[in-house]
Enzyme design. Structure first.
Site, PDB file in Angstrom:
ATOM      1  N   ASP A  70       0.850  -1.191   0.000  1.00 59.38           N
ATOM      2  CA  ASP A  70       0.000   0.000   0.000  1.00 59.38           C
ATOM      3  C   ASP A  70       0.884   1.239   0.000  1.00 59.38           C
ATOM      4  O   ASP A  70       1.732   1.410   0.882  1.00 59.38           O
ATOM      5  CB  ASP A  70      -0.912  -0.008   1.223  1.00 59.38           C
ATOM      6  CG  ASP A  70      -2.011   1.034   1.121  1.00 59.38           C
ATOM      7  OD1 ASP A  70      -2.443   1.331  -0.007  1.00 59.38           O
ATOM      8  OD2 ASP A  70      -2.441   1.546   2.159  1.00 59.38           O
TER       9      ASP A  70
ATOM     10  N   HIS B 281      -3.507  14.172   0.735  1.00 55.75           N
ATOM     11  CA  HIS B 281      -3.695  13.340   1.921  1.00 55.75           C
ATOM     12  C   HIS B 281      -2.486  13.432   2.847  1.00 55.75           C
ATOM     13  O   HIS B 281      -2.628  13.621   4.063  1.00 55.75           O
ATOM     14  CB  HIS B 281      -3.927  11.893   1.494  1.00 55.75           C
ATOM     15  CG  HIS B 281      -4.028  10.925   2.636  1.00 55.75           C
ATOM     16  ND1 HIS B 281      -5.070  10.921   3.529  1.00 55.75           N
ATOM     17  CD2 HIS B 281      -3.194   9.916   3.035  1.00 55.75           C
ATOM     18  CE1 HIS B 281      -4.897   9.961   4.420  1.00 55.75           C
ATOM     19  NE2 HIS B 281      -3.760   9.346   4.144  1.00 55.75           N
TER      20      HIS B 281
ATOM     21  N   GLU C 283     -10.244   4.198   3.919  1.00 53.90           N
ATOM     22  CA  GLU C 283      -9.265   4.776   3.013  1.00 53.90           C
ATOM     23  C   GLU C 283      -9.695   4.429   1.598  1.00 53.90           C
ATOM     24  O   GLU C 283      -9.649   3.269   1.186  1.00 53.90           O
ATOM     25  CB  GLU C 283      -7.851   4.258   3.302  1.00 53.90           C
ATOM     26  CG  GLU C 283      -7.309   4.759   4.633  1.00 53.90           C
ATOM     27  CD  GLU C 283      -5.807   4.618   4.760  1.00 53.90           C
ATOM     28  OE1 GLU C 283      -5.194   3.927   3.922  1.00 53.90           O
ATOM     29  OE2 GLU C 283      -5.247   5.210   5.707  1.00 53.90           O
TER      30      GLU C 283
ATOM     31  N   GLU D 205      -9.186   4.032  -2.068  1.00 57.67           N
ATOM     32  CA  GLU D 205      -7.972   3.801  -2.839  1.00 57.67           C
ATOM     33  C   GLU D 205      -8.280   3.095  -4.161  1.00 57.67           C
ATOM     34  O   GLU D 205      -9.385   2.591  -4.388  1.00 57.67           O
ATOM     35  CB  GLU D 205      -6.982   2.952  -2.038  1.00 57.67           C
ATOM     36  CG  GLU D 205      -6.676   3.503  -0.659  1.00 57.67           C
ATOM     37  CD  GLU D 205      -5.497   2.817   0.008  1.00 57.67           C
ATOM     38  OE1 GLU D 205      -4.711   2.153  -0.703  1.00 57.67           O
ATOM     39  OE2 GLU D 205      -5.371   2.941   1.239  1.00 57.67           O
TER      40      GLU D 205
ATOM     41  N   ASP E 227      -8.844   0.351   2.327  1.00 59.12           N
ATOM     42  CA  ASP E 227      -7.867  -0.156   3.293  1.00 59.12           C
ATOM     43  C   ASP E 227      -8.276   0.343   4.678  1.00 59.12           C
ATOM     44  O   ASP E 227      -7.750   1.337   5.190  1.00 59.12           O
ATOM     45  CB  ASP E 227      -6.469   0.331   2.922  1.00 59.12           C
ATOM     46  CG  ASP E 227      -5.384  -0.382   3.695  1.00 59.12           C
ATOM     47  OD1 ASP E 227      -5.550  -1.582   3.970  1.00 59.12           O
ATOM     48  OD2 ASP E 227      -4.369   0.251   4.026  1.00 59.12           O
TER      49      ASP E 227
ATOM     50  N   ARG F 210      -7.301   3.965  13.529  1.00 58.75           N
ATOM     51  CA  ARG F 210      -6.355   5.067  13.727  1.00 58.75           C
ATOM     52  C   ARG F 210      -5.748   5.076  15.131  1.00 58.75           C
ATOM     53  O   ARG F 210      -4.592   5.515  15.305  1.00 58.75           O
ATOM     54  CB  ARG F 210      -7.056   6.395  13.459  1.00 58.75           C
ATOM     55  CG  ARG F 210      -7.598   6.551  12.041  1.00 58.75           C
ATOM     56  CD  ARG F 210      -6.514   6.556  11.001  1.00 58.75           C
ATOM     57  NE  ARG F 210      -7.065   6.819   9.665  1.00 58.75           N
ATOM     58  CZ  ARG F 210      -6.368   6.736   8.541  1.00 58.75           C
ATOM     59  NH1 ARG F 210      -5.096   6.371   8.585  1.00 58.75           N
ATOM     60  NH2 ARG F 210      -6.938   6.995   7.382  1.00 58.75           N
TER      61      ARG F 210
ATOM     62  N   GLN G 203      -3.145   2.337  15.250  1.00 60.73           N
ATOM     63  CA  GLN G 203      -2.050   2.774  14.390  1.00 60.73           C
ATOM     64  C   GLN G 203      -1.187   3.837  15.074  1.00 60.73           C
ATOM     65  O   GLN G 203       0.046   3.788  15.011  1.00 60.73           O
ATOM     66  CB  GLN G 203      -2.624   3.326  13.078  1.00 60.73           C
ATOM     67  CG  GLN G 203      -1.583   3.754  12.063  1.00 60.73           C
ATOM     68  CD  GLN G 203      -2.227   4.314  10.796  1.00 60.73           C
ATOM     69  OE1 GLN G 203      -3.445   4.300  10.630  1.00 60.73           O
ATOM     70  NE2 GLN G 203      -1.406   4.806   9.883  1.00 60.73           N
TER      71      GLN G 203
ATOM     72  N   LYS H  90      -3.837  -1.832  10.478  1.00 56.88           N
ATOM     73  CA  LYS H  90      -4.182  -1.993   9.068  1.00 56.88           C
ATOM     74  C   LYS H  90      -4.466  -3.440   8.675  1.00 56.88           C
ATOM     75  O   LYS H  90      -5.209  -3.691   7.729  1.00 56.88           O
ATOM     76  CB  LYS H  90      -3.015  -1.498   8.198  1.00 56.88           C
ATOM     77  CG  LYS H  90      -2.687  -0.038   8.346  1.00 56.88           C
ATOM     78  CD  LYS H  90      -3.585   0.807   7.474  1.00 56.88           C
ATOM     79  CE  LYS H  90      -3.038   2.211   7.332  1.00 56.88           C
ATOM     80  NZ  LYS H  90      -3.853   3.038   6.433  1.00 56.88           N
TER      81      LYS H  90
ATOM     82  N   THR I 108      -8.530  -5.628   4.381  1.00 57.28           N
ATOM     83  CA  THR I 108      -8.496  -4.733   3.223  1.00 57.28           C
ATOM     84  C   THR I 108      -9.522  -5.256   2.235  1.00 57.28           C
ATOM     85  O   THR I 108      -9.469  -6.432   1.846  1.00 57.28           O
ATOM     86  CB  THR I 108      -7.104  -4.705   2.576  1.00 57.28           C
ATOM     87  OG1 THR I 108      -6.147  -4.210   3.522  1.00 57.28           O
ATOM     88  CG2 THR I 108      -7.087  -3.828   1.339  1.00 57.28           C
TER      89      THR I 108
ATOM     90  N   GLU J 263      -9.589  12.881   7.720  1.00 60.35           N
ATOM     91  CA  GLU J 263      -9.501  14.178   7.049  1.00 60.35           C
ATOM     92  C   GLU J 263     -10.867  14.870   7.015  1.00 60.35           C
ATOM     93  O   GLU J 263     -10.964  16.077   7.280  1.00 60.35           O
ATOM     94  CB  GLU J 263      -9.004  13.996   5.624  1.00 60.35           C
ATOM     95  CG  GLU J 263      -7.590  13.484   5.505  1.00 60.35           C
ATOM     96  CD  GLU J 263      -7.254  13.118   4.076  1.00 60.35           C
ATOM     97  OE1 GLU J 263      -6.748  13.991   3.352  1.00 60.35           O
ATOM     98  OE2 GLU J 263      -7.523  11.963   3.668  1.00 60.35           O
TER      99      GLU J 263
END
Length: 395
Positions: A110, A117, A178, A180, A212, A216, A219, A232, A236, A338
């Site tokens: 990834d 971002h 996420e 992607e 993904d 948070r 992480q 993570k 996925t 975000e």
């Protein structure tokens, strides 16, 4: 034109022809091509056992010449009325089939290739310093993910649990998305031999959508000094359909201007592969973002070249993803961290305010791209429903 009666505005027209793996009650998994609101059984249509393996890997391993030959054959079957009597009985409504993971994932990488971002996260977590790390404009940053937890769209998202800080364990309270785009490797490479940017189409079979999912809080506690791990690796999600590169020629665009002179192995100026894809992210059916993929700073050929420049080899079924796709505007961000600015500005939605995902939330990511002759190329969707964490405690 095709002899099929296609739904208005379909993204699965004759210029697309994406591949997937399907089954029907009582039958084994096999390869399909989507056309309109139906799927064509390739095992039955071709008689080739490679399409009865339950994964795209064996067909992808045959290489670009085989990919092109089958695409030409499919186009002929679906446009020439002379083939209608033979092909039409092999079509099934998409609503009546079950879709499965399209590839056997060999490795999963990834990237972190959206400048907007990366800058947003830099401003959140490193205020008062430059938002980008010094290396960001010089190379495509990535982490090596967990291939075994890549799952097809629709797989439940079980809320992960883990360490949330020193001596604290529990379900993630900051579960995120996420949005992607993923690239599927068909042809392997030789160990020790880097894959140059101009060999991209010789190795990459097609494109899919990726979510993904990210915890948070897990992480944030674990990532120093080696980066993402349990935050993570729990899941996925990928779309059920893989759009062949051949369908995306009309979507190719130049990438954004680069800040620094790139090292020769990353120079893609002779054959740029920026892609004009528009993603849409929905939370419980409500549109919350439209990330523009064409603004991605690092392109897929550059990612592939960097992935292999140290001699690491490709394998059939490798999946590498773009990283979160975000644009410059607030309604173009590809993650909730975000969109809610790390929880300080929750989204106001019909179902209530959201900073991060709650149990029962449904996230759906779709995308389209321009096709030849004014057509649109669809990618299907990648969706997931958040379910509660199982009751457990650390040993």
């Amino acid at each position: 034109m095709t002899w099929l009666d296609l739904p208005d505005g379909t993204g699965f027209g004759i210029t697309n022809l994406p591949y997937g793996i399907f089954s029907t009650p009582g039958t084994a998994r096999r390869t399909a091509v989507a056309i309109g609101d139906r799927v064509l059984d390739l095992a039955a249509a071709t008689g080739d056992p490679v399409h009865a393996t339950g994964t795209l890997n064996a067909f992808m391993a045959r290489g670009p010449a085989a990919w092109g030959a089958l695409r030409r054959q499919l186009t002929a079957w679906l446009t020439d009325p002379a083939h209608r009597a033979a092909i039409e009985p092999l079509l099934s409504p998409r609503a009546d089939v079950t879709m499965h993971l399209p590839i056997e994932v060999a490795d999963y990488v990834d990237f972190y290739s959206s400048r907007h971002h990366a800058e947003n996260l830099g401003r959140m977590f490193r205020p008062g310093t430059p938002p980008l790390t010094p290396n960001w404009t010089h190379l495509p940053i990535a982490y090596h993910g967990r291939a075994g937890t890549v799952r097809v769209s629709g797989t439940p998202v079980i809320r992960p649990a883990g360490q949330l800080g020193a001596a604290r364990f529990g379900p993630s309270e900051r579960l995120d998305i996420e949005a992607e785009v993923g690239f599927v490797v068909g042809m392997p490479s030789t160990p020790g031999e880097p894959v140059p940017v101009d060999a991209f189409t010789a190795h990459v079979f097609g494109v899919c959508l990726v979510n993904d999912w990210s915890a948070r809080d897990l992480q944030a506690w674990e990532y120093v000094p080696l980066g993402p791990f349990l935050g993570k690796s729990f899941l996925t999600s990928v779309s059920a359909w893989v759009v062949p590169l051949a369908a995306l020629e009309a979507a190719r665009v130049a990438p954004p201007a680069r800040d620094v002179e790139l090292l020769p192995y990353l120079d893609d100026s002779a054959a740029p592969w920026g892609l004009d894809l528009t993603l849409e992210v929905r939370l419980n059916g409500e549109l919350i973002s439209r990330p523009p993929f064409k603004q991605l700073y690092w392109t897929a050929p550059q990612q592939l070249a960097h992935l292999t420049v140290n001699g690491a080899s490709l394998r059939t079924g490798d999946l590498f993803a773009s990283g979160t796709v975000s644009g410059p505007a607030g309604d173009q961000y590809g993650s909730l961290i975000e969109l809610s600015w790390n929880g300080t500005a929750p989204l106001t939605l019909a179902g209530g305010a959201r900073s991060f995902l709650e149990d029962g939330d449904v996230v759906t990511i779709t995308a389209t791209a321009p096709g030849p002759g004014g057509t649109r190329i669809g990618f299907g969707e990648v969706t997931g429903t958040v379910t509660p964490a199982p009751r457990r405690a650390p040993a």
